[in-house]
Design a protein around this motif. Sequence first.
Motif, PDB file in Angstrom:
ATOM      1  N   THR A 166      46.558  38.795  30.746  1.00  0.00           N
ATOM      2  CA  THR A 166      46.969  39.610  29.587  1.00  0.00           C
ATOM      3  C   THR A 166      47.214  41.055  30.012  1.00  0.00           C
ATOM      4  O   THR A 166      46.704  42.002  29.415  1.00  0.00           O
ATOM      5  CB  THR A 166      45.931  39.528  28.447  1.00  0.00           C
ATOM      6  N   GLY A 167      47.982  41.213  31.086  1.00  0.00           N
ATOM      7  CA  GLY A 167      48.361  42.548  31.529  1.00  0.00           C
ATOM      8  C   GLY A 167      47.228  43.406  32.046  1.00  0.00           C
ATOM      9  O   GLY A 167      47.341  44.633  32.091  1.00  0.00           O
ATOM     10  N   GLY A 168      46.135  42.769  32.471  1.00  0.00           N
ATOM     11  CA  GLY A 168      45.000  43.532  32.982  1.00  0.00           C
ATOM     12  C   GLY A 168      43.943  43.839  31.937  1.00  0.00           C
ATOM     13  O   GLY A 168      42.935  44.468  32.265  1.00  0.00           O
ATOM     14  N   VAL A 169      44.153  43.419  30.699  1.00  0.00           N
ATOM     15  CA  VAL A 169      43.090  43.548  29.694  1.00  0.00           C
ATOM     16  C   VAL A 169      41.834  42.848  30.200  1.00  0.00           C
ATOM     17  O   VAL A 169      40.705  43.310  30.024  1.00  0.00           O
ATOM     18  CB  VAL A 169      43.536  42.946  28.344  1.00  0.00           C
ATOM     19  N   GLY A 216      29.750  28.256  48.652  1.00  0.00           N
ATOM     20  CA  GLY A 216      29.971  28.267  47.207  1.00  0.00           C
ATOM     21  C   GLY A 216      30.752  29.493  46.768  1.00  0.00           C
ATOM     22  O   GLY A 216      31.067  30.381  47.562  1.00  0.00           O
ATOM     23  N   ARG A 217      31.033  29.558  45.473  1.00  0.00           N
ATOM     24  CA  ARG A 217      31.946  30.571  44.956  1.00  0.00           C
ATOM     25  C   ARG A 217      31.406  31.216  43.687  1.00  0.00           C
ATOM     26  O   ARG A 217      30.610  30.644  42.964  1.00  0.00           O
ATOM     27  CB  ARG A 217      33.311  29.928  44.680  1.00  0.00           C
ATOM     28  N   VAL A 218      31.910  32.414  43.457  1.00  0.00           N
ATOM     29  CA  VAL A 218      31.623  33.138  42.219  1.00  0.00           C
ATOM     30  C   VAL A 218      32.942  33.414  41.507  1.00  0.00           C
ATOM     31  O   VAL A 218      33.953  33.700  42.157  1.00  0.00           O
ATOM     32  CB  VAL A 218      30.881  34.472  42.499  1.00  0.00           C
ATOM     33  N   VAL A 219      32.926  33.298  40.186  1.00  0.00           N
ATOM     34  CA  VAL A 219      34.077  33.660  39.361  1.00  0.00           C
ATOM     35  C   VAL A 219      33.572  34.573  38.250  1.00  0.00           C
ATOM     36  O   VAL A 219      32.674  34.195  37.498  1.00  0.00           O
ATOM     37  CB  VAL A 219      34.783  32.430  38.762  1.00  0.00           C
ATOM     38  N   ILE A 220      34.148  35.755  38.178  1.00  0.00           N
ATOM     39  CA  ILE A 220      33.768  36.732  37.157  1.00  0.00           C
ATOM     40  C   ILE A 220      34.973  36.990  36.266  1.00  0.00           C
ATOM     41  O   ILE A 220      36.056  37.338  36.757  1.00  0.00           O
ATOM     42  CB  ILE A 220      33.293  38.048  37.793  1.00  0.00           C
ATOM     43  N   CYS A 221      34.785  36.807  34.974  1.00  0.00           N
ATOM     44  CA  CYS A 221      35.820  37.141  33.994  1.00  0.00           C
ATOM     45  C   CYS A 221      35.296  38.316  33.184  1.00  0.00           C
ATOM     46  O   CYS A 221      34.240  38.209  32.549  1.00  0.00           O
ATOM     47  CB  CYS A 221      36.105  35.943  33.094  1.00  0.00           C
ATOM     48  N   GLU A 222      36.005  39.427  33.247  1.00  0.00           N
ATOM     49  CA  GLU A 222      35.521  40.623  32.560  1.00  0.00           C
ATOM     50  C   GLU A 222      36.691  41.465  32.086  1.00  0.00           C
ATOM     51  O   GLU A 222      37.776  41.430  32.672  1.00  0.00           O
ATOM     52  CB  GLU A 222      34.619  41.436  33.502  1.00  0.00           C
ATOM     53  N   PHE A 223      36.469  42.189  31.001  1.00  0.00           N
ATOM     54  CA  PHE A 223      37.468  43.153  30.563  1.00  0.00           C
ATOM     55  C   PHE A 223      37.719  44.151  31.685  1.00  0.00           C
ATOM     56  O   PHE A 223      36.814  44.501  32.444  1.00  0.00           O
ATOM     57  CB  PHE A 223      37.002  43.878  29.303  1.00  0.00           C
ATOM     58  N   SER A 264      31.164  35.364  32.299  1.00  0.00           N
ATOM     59  CA  SER A 264      32.320  35.807  31.521  1.00  0.00           C
ATOM     60  C   SER A 264      31.885  36.821  30.467  1.00  0.00           C
ATOM     61  O   SER A 264      31.030  36.511  29.625  1.00  0.00           O
ATOM     62  CB  SER A 264      33.008  34.616  30.836  1.00  0.00           C
ATOM     63  N   PHE A 265      32.446  37.997  30.543  1.00  0.00           N
ATOM     64  CA  PHE A 265      32.233  39.053  29.555  1.00  0.00           C
ATOM     65  C   PHE A 265      30.762  39.418  29.393  1.00  0.00           C
ATOM     66  O   PHE A 265      30.320  39.775  28.306  1.00  0.00           O
ATOM     67  CB  PHE A 265      32.836  38.633  28.201  1.00  0.00           C
ATOM     68  N   GLY A 266      30.022  39.316  30.475  1.00  0.00           N
ATOM     69  CA  GLY A 266      28.607  39.659  30.411  1.00  0.00           C
ATOM     70  C   GLY A 266      28.160  40.626  31.483  1.00  0.00           C
ATOM     71  O   GLY A 266      27.139  41.303  31.328  1.00  0.00           O
ATOM     72  N   LEU A 267      28.915  40.718  32.571  1.00  0.00           N
ATOM     73  CA  LEU A 267      28.466  41.541  33.693  1.00  0.00           C
ATOM     74  C   LEU A 267      28.366  43.012  33.305  1.00  0.00           C
ATOM     75  O   LEU A 267      27.457  43.718  33.747  1.00  0.00           O
ATOM     76  CB  LEU A 267      29.411  41.369  34.879  1.00  0.00           C
TER      77      LEU A 267
END
Length: 230
Positions: free
Chosen positions: A218-221, A143-150, A119-122
């Motif tokens: 958040t609208g793509g933020v 298994g799975r990957v989940v990426i949270c990024e701006f 999250s917020f690191g890639l």
Amino acid sequence: MTRASLDKQPHEVASMFDDVAENYDLTNDVLSLGQDRFWRKQVAKAVDARPAQKILDLAAGTATSSLPFTQTGAYVVPCDFSLGMLRVGKRNHPHLPLTAGDATRLPFQDDVFDAVTISFGLRNVQRTDAALRELYRVTKPGGRVVICEFSQPTWAPFRTVYTEYLMRALPPVARAVSSNPDAYVYLAESIRSWPDQPALARMLREAGWSKVAWRNLTGGVVALHRGFKA
């Protein structure tokens, strides 16, 4: 104080995060107007950790992002390359197995984790493609990957307002709450230069991940990307 450049030299980025470690969680809460808590809840839902599963939380920082996974009964490994962040995390969460590691050369064997997340690191990794391949390597088949990024706001008028906030409002706010406000100038610049949602999805597929999809927050933020290892 350190401010990393957009070529993302690892020692510069690590040093910058060392400088902001003490107030990092508070600063994020203020700068995101509290949205970071909502985003992390959505990450936890997407990862869907289960009891006894092994979860890698990469770029975990102070391990705040790892706590929702531990609450499910999963075994979570918070990993980061900023020793300053890890020290704060170990002080606050001594029960967690915080681990120092570079996203492009992870200190884990093949096929270890049921899920991997960052999250917020890639966008702070110098070689995004190498990091995505490493995440793939350490994930179990299935298994799975989940990426949270701006990401890129989807509504053009809001995108303009958002960009203005990043470059004009964010630095003075950071000066009020952060020990290293220049670091947040770099972070704002790194957000502006980061690929949009389809581009990151393409990078995931090129790294080997299948069934890649994303969901805007958040609208793509922010965007949540997910993929699976065949």
